[in-house]
Design a protein around this motif. Structure first.
Motif, PDB file in Angstrom:
ATOM      1  N   HIS A   1       0.854  -1.179   0.000  1.00 12.54           N
ATOM      2  CA  HIS A   1       0.000   0.000   0.000  1.00 12.54           C
ATOM      3  C   HIS A   1       0.895   1.235   0.000  1.00 12.54           C
ATOM      4  O   HIS A   1       2.075   1.159   0.360  1.00 12.54           O
ATOM      5  CB  HIS A   1      -0.949   0.000   1.200  1.00 12.54           C
ATOM      6  CG  HIS A   1      -0.274   0.306   2.505  1.00 12.54           C
ATOM      7  ND1 HIS A   1       0.101   1.578   2.878  1.00 12.54           N
ATOM      8  CD2 HIS A   1       0.109  -0.495   3.531  1.00 12.54           C
ATOM      9  CE1 HIS A   1       0.677   1.557   4.063  1.00 12.54           C
ATOM     10  NE2 HIS A   1       0.704   0.302   4.483  1.00 12.54           N
TER      11      HIS A   1
ATOM     12  N   CYS B   1       0.003   4.560   1.411  1.00 17.22           N
ATOM     13  CA  CYS B   1      -0.815   5.564   2.098  1.00 17.22           C
ATOM     14  C   CYS B   1      -0.521   5.519   3.589  1.00 17.22           C
ATOM     15  O   CYS B   1      -0.673   4.466   4.221  1.00 17.22           O
ATOM     16  CB  CYS B   1      -2.286   5.299   1.833  1.00 17.22           C
ATOM     17  SG  CYS B   1      -3.400   6.418   2.720  1.00 17.22           S
TER      18      CYS B   1
ATOM     19  N   HIS C   1      -3.508   4.378   5.545  1.00 18.65           N
ATOM     20  CA  HIS C   1      -3.689   2.927   5.514  1.00 18.65           C
ATOM     21  C   HIS C   1      -2.777   2.251   6.539  1.00 18.65           C
ATOM     22  O   HIS C   1      -3.210   1.350   7.277  1.00 18.65           O
ATOM     23  CB  HIS C   1      -3.393   2.388   4.114  1.00 18.65           C
ATOM     24  CG  HIS C   1      -4.511   2.608   3.148  1.00 18.65           C
ATOM     25  ND1 HIS C   1      -4.362   2.494   1.778  1.00 18.65           N
ATOM     26  CD2 HIS C   1      -5.814   2.942   3.341  1.00 18.65           C
ATOM     27  CE1 HIS C   1      -5.511   2.738   1.183  1.00 18.65           C
ATOM     28  NE2 HIS C   1      -6.406   3.015   2.117  1.00 18.65           N
TER      29      HIS C   1
ATOM     30  N   GLY D   1       4.049   6.205   1.154  1.00 18.29           N
ATOM     31  CA  GLY D   1       2.721   6.782   1.306  1.00 18.29           C
ATOM     32  C   GLY D   1       2.653   8.031   2.144  1.00 18.29           C
ATOM     33  O   GLY D   1       1.579   8.571   2.369  1.00 18.29           O
TER      34      GLY D   1
ATOM     35  N   THR E   1      -3.395  14.803  -3.875  1.00 16.14           N
ATOM     36  CA  THR E   1      -4.497  15.202  -3.009  1.00 16.14           C
ATOM     37  C   THR E   1      -4.468  16.692  -2.702  1.00 16.14           C
ATOM     38  O   THR E   1      -5.509  17.355  -2.702  1.00 16.14           O
ATOM     39  CB  THR E   1      -4.429  14.421  -1.673  1.00 16.14           C
ATOM     40  OG1 THR E   1      -4.182  13.052  -1.944  1.00 16.14           O
ATOM     41  CG2 THR E   1      -5.720  14.563  -0.898  1.00 16.14           C
TER      42      THR E   1
ATOM     43  N   PRO F   1      -4.195   4.258  -2.796  1.00 11.13           N
ATOM     44  CA  PRO F   1      -4.630   5.216  -1.775  1.00 11.13           C
ATOM     45  C   PRO F   1      -5.970   5.864  -2.091  1.00 11.13           C
ATOM     46  O   PRO F   1      -6.202   6.328  -3.210  1.00 11.13           O
ATOM     47  CB  PRO F   1      -3.499   6.254  -1.777  1.00 11.13           C
ATOM     48  CG  PRO F   1      -2.933   6.179  -3.169  1.00 11.13           C
ATOM     49  CD  PRO F   1      -3.052   4.752  -3.586  1.00 11.13           C
TER      50      PRO F   1
ATOM     51  N   HIS G   1      -7.356   8.750  -0.769  1.00 10.39           N
ATOM     52  CA  HIS G   1      -7.350  10.200  -0.930  1.00 10.39           C
ATOM     53  C   HIS G   1      -6.848  10.610  -2.306  1.00 10.39           C
ATOM     54  O   HIS G   1      -7.473  11.432  -3.001  1.00 10.39           O
ATOM     55  CB  HIS G   1      -6.463  10.847   0.146  1.00 10.39           C
ATOM     56  CG  HIS G   1      -7.020  10.761   1.522  1.00 10.39           C
ATOM     57  ND1 HIS G   1      -6.235  10.519   2.619  1.00 10.39           N
ATOM     58  CD2 HIS G   1      -8.287  10.878   1.988  1.00 10.39           C
ATOM     59  CE1 HIS G   1      -6.997  10.512   3.712  1.00 10.39           C
ATOM     60  NE2 HIS G   1      -8.238  10.712   3.344  1.00 10.39           N
TER      61      HIS G   1
ATOM     62  N   GLU H   1       2.041  10.310   9.659  1.00 12.60           N
ATOM     63  CA  GLU H   1       1.809   9.411   8.531  1.00 12.60           C
ATOM     64  C   GLU H   1       3.050   8.594   8.184  1.00 12.60           C
ATOM     65  O   GLU H   1       3.008   7.744   7.302  1.00 12.60           O
ATOM     66  CB  GLU H   1       1.359  10.210   7.301  1.00 12.60           C
ATOM     67  CG  GLU H   1      -0.030  10.819   7.446  1.00 12.60           C
ATOM     68  CD  GLU H   1      -0.531  11.406   6.139  1.00 12.60           C
ATOM     69  OE1 GLU H   1       0.178  11.283   5.105  1.00 12.60           O
ATOM     70  OE2 GLU H   1      -1.622  11.987   6.136  1.00 12.60           O
TER      71      GLU H   1
END
Length: 348
Positions: free
Chosen positions: A23, A25, A28, A52, A131, A178, A180, A336
């Motif tokens: 992934h 993100c 996530h 991410g 984003t 992702p 977003h 994040e």
């Protein structure tokens, strides 16, 4: 919800096979770690974190550019997470402690407000993936004051994914895309990865059920011999994405190449401001030049973590001395960041 989770996990176990899913993100990864999602999955189903975290991906060179501007007396505005991301010779937080005018803002509009009130040059360090890029573009189109400009550090997710797939370093078999980012770009940019490389993909939302469902959908594709892009996050992501946001970005930015933290130069992976708006491009306005860039502090493996080939626990600096209150590498700075998340939720 518990019953539904049990049902999805049961179905995952029924069709599980060895697979490495990446992934890209930070949200996530936060969900996965906070709710122990990896512990619910069969041993042969591995979910790894990729690049991410937009703050973590900003390389030292771009921090150094801001530090150069700060030395010249320019007011630097940026998100709070950016302050402690390391450059070659310190961070924006260090510069601020030494008297530089470095200010935290919640978005580009706050930076424009500061520029309107201040008799000084103001630069907004614009970090983020697809984003947040539309808000930067919209503000430039609105005609901010002459003393305002942007250092674009915006990055695009699909080119980084292509690099990771083609490098073979991660040996990934599938992707959780992702949510977003996908609200902006839609599904189409991911399609070449399924068509050209046979990679099953699922765009996922952010709660534990979303993640579990995405894993199940990927395994279902593999068992059917399919490779395509599926949208688990239909409540927010349209197949075409946000067309207005895409138009605004295309009007203000062009796509070029630049390095990411932990990566070499990735083709077509960053947004830069078009010549028509060069008066708002800090790189053009101030002719910034930096050299002798050091991308990663000694002993830090943030680059390997961002590429998905290492976990935070593999780093000898993890937890001692590298912590969220004393971050050595970029992956520990932001909430994040994979290292920051692991510090807060791992059992080590």
């Amino acid at each position: 919800m518990k019953n539904l989770a049990r049902e999805i996990v049961s179905r995952i176990n029924e069709i599980a096979r060895p697979v490495k899913i990446m992934h890209v993100c930070g949200s996530h990864e936060h969900t996965i770690m906070q709710h122990g999602v990896r512990s619910l999955l069969p041993e042969e189903v591995e979910v790894v974190a990729g690049p991410g975290c937009p703050v973590c991906c900003v390389p030292s060179r771009e921090i150094d550019e801001c530090l150069k501007l700060a030395e010249q007396g320019v007011t630097i505005t940026t998100f709070g997470d950016m302050l402690r991301v390391p450059g070659s010779k310190g961070s924006l937080a260090d510069a601020r402690a030494d008297g530089a005018d470095v200010r935290i803002v919640y978005g580009v509009s706050n930076a424009v407000e500061i520029a309107r009130k201040l008799d000084n040059e103001v630069v907004f360090m614009a970090a983020g993936f697809e984003t947040t890029a539309p808000t930067t573009a919209s503000e430039i189109l609105s005609g901010p004051p002459e003393n305002f400009s942007v250092l674009s550090c915006h990055r695009l997710i699909p080119p980084a994914l292509r690099f990771l797939i083609e490098s073979g370093e991660v040996n990934l078999n599938a992707l959780i895309e992702p949510g977003h980012v996908s609200t902006i770009i839609g599904m189409k940019p991911y399609e070449p990865f399924s068509r050209d490389y046979g990679i099953p993909q699922v765009i996922a939302g952010f709660n534990p059920l979303d993640i579990l469902m995405a894993v199940y959908m990927i395994l279902r594709q593999i068992n059917r011999g399919e490779a395509r892009v599926e949208n688990e996050y239909k409540r927010a992501v349209r197949p075409e994405g946000n067309l207005k946001a895409q138009e605004v970005m295309d009007e203000v930015f062009y796509i070029t190449e630049r390095e990411w933290r932990g990566f070499p130069t990735i083709p077509d992976s960053v947004y830069e401001i078009r010549d028509e708006f060069s008066q708002y491009n800090a790189r053009e306005k101030f002719d910034i030049e930096v050299d002798e860039v050091v991308d990663t502090p000694s002993g830090c493996i943030c680059g390997a973590v961002l590429r998905g080939v290492a976990r935070p626990e593999d780093c000898t600096l993890f937890r001692d001395p590298c912590t969220p209150t004393n971050p050595v590498g970029a992956c520990m700075v932001s909430r994040e960041g994979t290292c920051n998340i692991a510090y807060r939720y791992s059992s080590l």
